[in-house]
Design an enzyme around this catalytic site. Structure first.
Site, PDB file in Angstrom:
ATOM      1  N   GLY A 167     -40.761  46.353 102.377  1.00  7.15           N
ATOM      2  CA  GLY A 167     -40.186  47.073 103.510  1.00  7.15           C
ATOM      3  C   GLY A 167     -41.219  47.411 104.568  1.00  7.15           C
ATOM      4  O   GLY A 167     -42.281  46.791 104.626  1.00  7.15           O
ATOM      5  N   HIS A 173     -42.881  39.751 108.390  1.00 10.08           N
ATOM      6  CA  HIS A 173     -41.748  39.611 107.472  1.00 10.08           C
ATOM      7  C   HIS A 173     -40.627  38.789 108.131  1.00 10.08           C
ATOM      8  O   HIS A 173     -40.003  37.936 107.483  1.00 10.08           O
ATOM      9  CB  HIS A 173     -41.175  40.984 107.103  1.00 10.08           C
ATOM     10  CG  HIS A 173     -42.120  41.886 106.372  1.00 10.08           C
ATOM     11  ND1 HIS A 173     -42.635  43.022 106.914  1.00 10.08           N
ATOM     12  CD2 HIS A 173     -42.634  41.808 105.117  1.00 10.08           C
ATOM     13  CE1 HIS A 173     -43.426  43.633 106.039  1.00 10.08           C
ATOM     14  NE2 HIS A 173     -43.437  42.913 104.934  1.00 10.08           N
TER      15      HIS A 173
HETATM   16  P1  AMP Z   1     -45.271  43.095 101.783  1.00  7.58           P
HETATM   17  O1  AMP Z   1     -44.056  43.784 102.301  1.00  7.58           O
HETATM   18  O2  AMP Z   1     -46.540  43.548 102.450  1.00  7.58           O
HETATM   19  O3  AMP Z   1     -45.354  43.073 100.282  1.00  7.58           O
HETATM   20  O4  AMP Z   1     -45.129  41.577 102.224  1.00  7.58           O
HETATM   21  C1  AMP Z   1     -43.998  40.826 101.900  1.00  7.58           C
HETATM   22  C2  AMP Z   1     -44.240  39.385 102.227  1.00  7.58           C
HETATM   23  O5  AMP Z   1     -44.517  39.269 103.636  1.00  7.58           O
HETATM   24  C3  AMP Z   1     -45.449  38.791 101.500  1.00  7.58           C
HETATM   25  O6  AMP Z   1     -45.138  37.462 101.113  1.00  7.58           O
HETATM   26  C4  AMP Z   1     -46.528  38.817 102.548  1.00  7.58           C
HETATM   27  O7  AMP Z   1     -47.524  37.834 102.360  1.00  7.58           O
HETATM   28  C5  AMP Z   1     -45.724  38.556 103.796  1.00  7.58           C
HETATM   29  N1  AMP Z   1     -46.445  39.031 104.984  1.00  7.58           N
HETATM   30  C6  AMP Z   1     -46.909  40.286 105.197  1.00  7.58           C
HETATM   31  N2  AMP Z   1     -47.571  40.333 106.371  1.00  7.58           N
HETATM   32  C7  AMP Z   1     -47.524  39.089 106.910  1.00  7.58           C
HETATM   33  C8  AMP Z   1     -48.033  38.494 108.098  1.00  7.58           C
HETATM   34  N3  AMP Z   1     -48.730  39.184 108.987  1.00  7.58           N
HETATM   35  N4  AMP Z   1     -47.781  37.192 108.309  1.00  7.58           N
HETATM   36  C9  AMP Z   1     -47.069  36.465 107.400  1.00  7.58           C
HETATM   37  N5  AMP Z   1     -46.574  36.962 106.255  1.00  7.58           N
HETATM   38  C10 AMP Z   1     -46.798  38.258 106.011  1.00  7.58           C
END
Ligand code: AMP
Length: 278
Positions: free
Chosen positions: A30, A36
């Site tokens: 989230g 995301h």
């Molecule tokens: P998180 O909510 O931080 O656990 O991230 C969820 C997903 O979004 C994971 O697969 C992350 O690698 C991806 N994600 C988070 N930040 C980025 C970003 N800046 N660029 C691409 N993917 C992202």
């Protein structure tokens, strides 16, 4: 179509029976941002059904980490997802994911890869990540899933877990989305004060400079970069060049290698990565 928001395991199980064909799961914690949303857009190009899960997973946070204050922005997240036209959002509680409580729950981990790099300063992190992602895979039963390359070690560890356990799920990797000044988007960026936010841009600047100059071997340049970052108020946890496939540290910046960085600006932990060559 109105957004289908599913809060419990049993509700999901009923809904799952109504879905047929390819389905992509986009696991998140989230506090959604453009990074995301880029995963969701890529997911939509792979399948008609896109499921976004939002779960702040307690087992991947260490005792002194930011689980309690991790940003939880449910209303804003749902408003964004309504715009994205996804099939459903799975928003389980801790009890749904860990029916017998998180502390004594069955765990899964990838031993060597999980202890390197981020695993050194966050010893339980990848075990927590694998343990929640495997549960989400088993519950949601997607045909595909997407992980961002921003969390490169995580994406490789999940891929390895899926291979080792014969999980019938195709894993898609998505490129990093950055702010206009280069900072990799992250839910944790909102912790940064304006001054720290300015300091944080040095991380991208440093990775980009190393990528462009690509000194071979890179060892001294990595040390110099750590020193330069410290002068700019960025404390490095690790800065390494790795082979993207084996996750071994290497010294020659050839195609197929990648820089991995983790560090702190103030109390905020930030990670970033950049592919070399090619
Ligand atoms: P998180 O909510 O931080 O656990 O991230 C969820 C997903 O979004 C994971 O697969 C992350 O690698 C991806 N994600 C988070 N930040 C980025 C970003 N800046 N660029 C691409 N993917 C992202």
């Amino acid at each position: 179509m109105p957004l289908t928001l599913i809060h419990t395991r049993s509700e999901w199980q009923v809904f799952r029976e109504t879905l047929h064909g390819p389905m992509v799961l986009v696991p998140t914690m989230g506090a959604l941002h453009e990074g995301h949303l880029s995963l969701i857009r890529l997911a939509k190009s792979h399948a008609d059904h896109v499921i976004v899960s939002i779960f702040v997973n307690p087992t991947q946070f260490g005792p002194n980490e930011d689980f309690d204050r991790y940003p939880r922005t449910k209303d804003a997240d749902i408003a964004l997802l309504e715009e994205m036209d996804v099939t459903a959002v799975f928003y389980p509680s801790t009890e749904d994911i860990y029916p017998n409580g998180p502390a004594s729950a069955t765990r899964v981990y990838v031993p060597e890869w999980g202890k390197r790099y981020c695993g050194k300063s966050r010893p339980d992190f990848f075990e927590g990540v694998c343990s929640v992602v495997l549960r989400l895979f088993l519950l949601v039963r997607p045909t595909h899933t997407i992980f961002g390359e921003k969390d490169f070690q995580q994406a490789q560890i999940i891929t390895r877990m899926a291979q080792d356990l014969f999980l019938p799920i195709q894993i898609i990797k998505a490129p990093i989305v950055r702010e206009s000044d280069g900072l990799a988007m992250s839910s944790r960026n909102r912790y940064l004060s304006p001054e720290d936010r300015t300091k944080a841009t040095q991380i991208y600047a440093m990775l980009h400079a190393l990528q462009q100059t690509a000194p071979s071997p890179i060892t001294t340049a990595l040390q110099d970069s750590i020193t330069a970052l410290a002068h700019h108020g960025v404390r490095t946890d690790y800065l390494v060049l790795i082979d993207s496939t084996t996750l071994e540290e290497v010294t020659l910046p050839t195609p197929g290698t990648r820089l991995l960085f983790a560090g702190y600006v103030g109390h905020t932990r930030l990670i970033d990565t950049m592919a070399m060559g090619g």
